[in-house]
Enzyme design. Structure first.
Site, PDB file in Angstrom:
ATOM      1  N   TRP A 152       0.837  -1.202   0.000  1.00 22.06           N
ATOM      2  CA  TRP A 152       0.000   0.000   0.000  1.00 22.06           C
ATOM      3  C   TRP A 152       0.871   1.251   0.000  1.00 22.06           C
ATOM      4  O   TRP A 152       0.511   2.262  -0.606  1.00 22.06           O
ATOM      5  CB  TRP A 152      -0.900  -0.003   1.238  1.00 22.06           C
ATOM      6  N   HIS A 153       2.021   1.183   0.648  1.00 18.18           N
ATOM      7  CA  HIS A 153       2.885   2.357   0.754  1.00 18.18           C
ATOM      8  C   HIS A 153       3.577   2.704  -0.555  1.00 18.18           C
ATOM      9  O   HIS A 153       4.006   3.846  -0.732  1.00 18.18           O
ATOM     10  CB  HIS A 153       3.935   2.148   1.845  1.00 18.18           C
ATOM     11  N   GLY A 154       3.708   1.770  -1.459  1.00 21.14           N
ATOM     12  CA  GLY A 154       4.380   2.102  -2.705  1.00 21.14           C
ATOM     13  C   GLY A 154       4.485   0.914  -3.633  1.00 21.14           C
ATOM     14  O   GLY A 154       4.548  -0.237  -3.182  1.00 21.14           O
ATOM     15  N   PHE A 179       2.000   8.330  -1.616  1.00 23.51           N
ATOM     16  CA  PHE A 179       1.344   7.071  -1.325  1.00 23.51           C
ATOM     17  C   PHE A 179      -0.167   7.171  -1.528  1.00 23.51           C
ATOM     18  O   PHE A 179      -0.864   6.193  -1.407  1.00 23.51           O
ATOM     19  CB  PHE A 179       1.636   6.628   0.109  1.00 23.51           C
TER      20      PHE A 179
END
Length: 471
Positions: free
Chosen positions: A324-326, A471
């Site tokens: 989800w962060h990248g 993000f």
């Protein structure tokens, strides 16, 4: 538009002024909605369409869920929301990532495939507002909440500018009810809200951007081989930078909402004083942790189906949380490391459940937790596995040929600032900012506040974007 810009100062002053006018509550909510769209459109106007799509799809999906009688109908409406939101998120955030990995996979089988050039622009904050709108329909599907009474309240929940692009990730049950009745900040709320905004901008502009960003860049964005001292100090610098950057955004957002008369939940509770990784995730990005727990970990089985299933659900949750962060495998590894540490911690605690650690043991666990968190930050900051491996090699004394990179002034500055952050977190571990401010004499608060404002004005530069915007 970013909080740390003069444009936002003017924008926010205008929003406060209009919100204070003797207008009807509906008119003031419309003003907030329009202001929120302007706030987002200041970055890239066409992407406001994505906000509209997400808002309309989830509004009608929720209506359909309420009207549906058959389980199959309810699942269909729920899937409409999930597919629409994850579809947009997947295309804009992971489209290039999927194509590149498909190309590498084909190459492994001897097939040379060159995907067409992709110029996909990542809409700022898409990960945050899609999770917020999905929470709305999922809560209604799970019968944990009722739909909003009118479209204006729901649209304002989705687009409310303080939390729109980088959180906190709001639940509809936390914000929609606040839009039902007229709200305006009293003098105490306005004072505390402005103080929080000052603190948040001080963290971002002064600490993160002015003092901590450069030492991290000098090691992580360089081809030079880092020794143990440089690798650890640069990683500590990033540790402090990402906290001050992200917590600074959340603090500013909470303060801005409070100035308008609305309450938003804490997103950070002094995480570098955590004792263990489970404690860390109760203190770091709290709204994301709660979202992943409620909509991923528990549906995957949580801790209801035995130890093996629990550990599998935990690891899957953290791997997806990392992704989800990248759109990069380094983020997946970062999430996987946190999942592994959480699993190890859970197994150790289950075997020593009857033993209560003493003060010294808690201190050692806290220091070890902070050290291991810094090890995981390497994969979060490094752009490639090669760079992550190089920095880790330096941290563990394997880069014998390394030469000094960071000047002495940067070494001392990082140790001083990050050390101060950790000490503040440790002293505030079991306290709240509100309680400390309430007990601090007004003259002392005034001096601290004025000093932070002065530092912000002196340090203010080009208004660099917050890290979590990507993000």
């Amino acid at each position: 538009m970013v909080f740390n810009s003069l444009t936002f100062v003017v924008f926010f002053a205008c929003v406060l002024a209009v919100h204070a006018l003797p207008l009807s509550w509906t008119t003031r909510k419309i003003n907030l909605l329009v202001a929120s769209y302007l706030f987002y459109a200041a970055w890239n106007p066409p992407f406001v369409i994505l906000l509209w799509i997400s808002t309309v799809v989830d509004w009608y999906a929720a209506k359909g869920l309420v009207r549906a009688v058959q389980p199959l109908q309810r699942r269909a409406w729920m899937l409409l929301s999930v597919v629409a939101n994850l579809g947009m998120l997947g295309y804009f955030k992971y489209g290039g990532f999927v194509l590149e990995n498909f190309r590498v996979a084909m190459l492994a089988f001897g097939v040379e495939y060159q995907p067409p050039a992709s110029d996909i622009v990542l809409p700022v904050g898409i990960s945050f507002y899609t999770f917020a709108t999905m929470a709305y329909t999922l809560d209604i599907y799970l019968r944990r909440a009722e739909p909003a009474r009118n479209f204006l309240d729901y649209a304002l929940f989705v687009t409310f500018f303080p939390h729109l692009v980088a959180g906190p990730i709001m639940r509809p049950t936390e914000l929609v009810p606040q839009f039902e009745q007229p709200r305006r900040a009293d003098s105490r709320m306005l004072f505390f809200g402005l103080a929080l905004m000052t603190l948040g901008l001080f963290q971002k502009v002064v600490l993160a951007d002015t003092f901590l960003a450069r030492p991290a860049e000098m090691v992580y964005d360089s081809d030079k081989l880092a020794g143990a001292l440089d690798a650890w100090v640069a990683t500590l610098a990033f540790s402090g930078q990402i906290f001050c950057d992200f917590a600074g955004y959340s603090t500013t957002a909470i303060g801005a909402a409070l100035c308008l008369g609305f309450a938003m939940p804490d997103n950070f509770r002094f995480p570098y004083a955590a004792i263990g990784f489970s404690d860390f995730w109760r203190r770091w990005h709290i709204t994301l942790s709660a979202w992943l727990r409620d909509y991923l970990y528990i549906p995957l089985g949580g801790n209801r189906h035995g130890e093996a299933r629990t550990l599998l659900a935990l690891m899957a949750t953290m791997l997806l949380g990392g992704l989800w962060h990248g759109a990069s495998w380094t983020f997946v590894v970062w999430g996987g490391l946190h999942g592994a540490f959480l699993a190890i911690e859970r197994m150790v605690r289950s075997r020593f459940r009857s033993d209560r650690p003493g003060a010294l043991a808690l201190f050692v666990i806290g220091v070890l937790t902070f050290a291991m968190i810094n090890v995981t930050w390497v994969f979060f900051r490094a752009k490639t596995f090669a760079k992550a491996s190089s920095v880790l090699g330096g941290m563990f004394g394997l880069n014998a040929a390394a030469k000094p990179i960071l000047p002495t002034v940067h070494l001392a500055m990082v140790v001083l600032i990050v050390g101060a952050i950790v000490l503040v977190h440790a002293s505030m571990r079991d306290r709240t900012l509100e309680s400390v401010i309430g007990r601090t004499p007004a003259p002392v608060l005034s001096v601290i506040w004025a000093s932070m404002l002065f530092a912000i004005v002196i340090a203010q530069g080009a208004g660099s974007a917050f890290i979590y915007f990507q993000f």
